[in-house]
Write a protein that holds these residues in place. Sequence first.
Motif: not given
Length: 296
Positions: A226-236, A291-295
């Motif tokens: 039901s949630r499809g695809e969820m991902k963390l894109c950034g954590l600052y 901590l996470v930065d996909l850009w």
Amino acid sequence: MSAAHLDPTRRHDAVLLFDVSDGNPNGDPDAGNQPRTDDESGQGLVTDVAIKRKIRDTVSLLRGDDPRYGIFVEAGHALNTRIDGAFTANPPKISNKPTPAESAAAQQWLCAHYFDIRMFGAVLSTGKSGGAGQVRGPLQLTFARSIDAILPTDHTITRVTQTRQDDIDKGERTEIGSKWTVPYGLYRAHLFYSAPRAAKTGVTSDDLAALWQALTVMFDHDRAASRGEMKLCGLYVFSHPDAFGAAPSAALTQRITVKRNDDDKAPRAHTDYTRSIDETGLPGGVELTKLVDLWP
């Protein structure tokens, strides 16, 4: 010396960016499980409760064998039973009604054994023991709000098996249902950590490490059709130089901006947005940890 974002004696403010593709990030049970939205702006919403649930479940996976990392709010377990367990470990000395000192001792026991009480706080004023009052946690989260308006879509689905034998006997071959999704949405939430409150609940550097790790991997361990695809894109994480902070939270979180690249094109990926961070002139002693930065 530990990394700034792992220091429990410092105040922390954080920005969380995540997205969803062809899924329902947080259904509203009062609206047929439609994705939650702001009725005025059309922006998508994910409640703080839903995010905390993911953190709890992930910490349980990461640290489930450690007695300090129990989860108080957990499916299949009554809260009163767990509150009463604190008084079983430290029973009242005079009567069944605990004194303020005994309630405080029960609170400390619960904080020491349950990560989510230590971090989020809890209402503990129920139970046959008279309860243990209320713990105000050091970490609070906002609702997550999508950068742009979303378009919830209802999909009709079928299945080849029936619920009742009578329907099969009548010759029915399929049943009809529905499924709500968001084609795409990039969401933003803020987290606020108070070091003075953390000192009262006993938060450690290891607790913060568990928190940041849980946020980093929670979508990978909470998969559902039901949630499809969820991902963390950034954590600052903005870490202040002391317990009370060197600047208002908004003065830091607003340094991270997200803007859609093309207003005429419907976004379908986080790369359809530009993420900018203003790191010039940070208040004295404030450190930014990405901590996470996909850009790029």
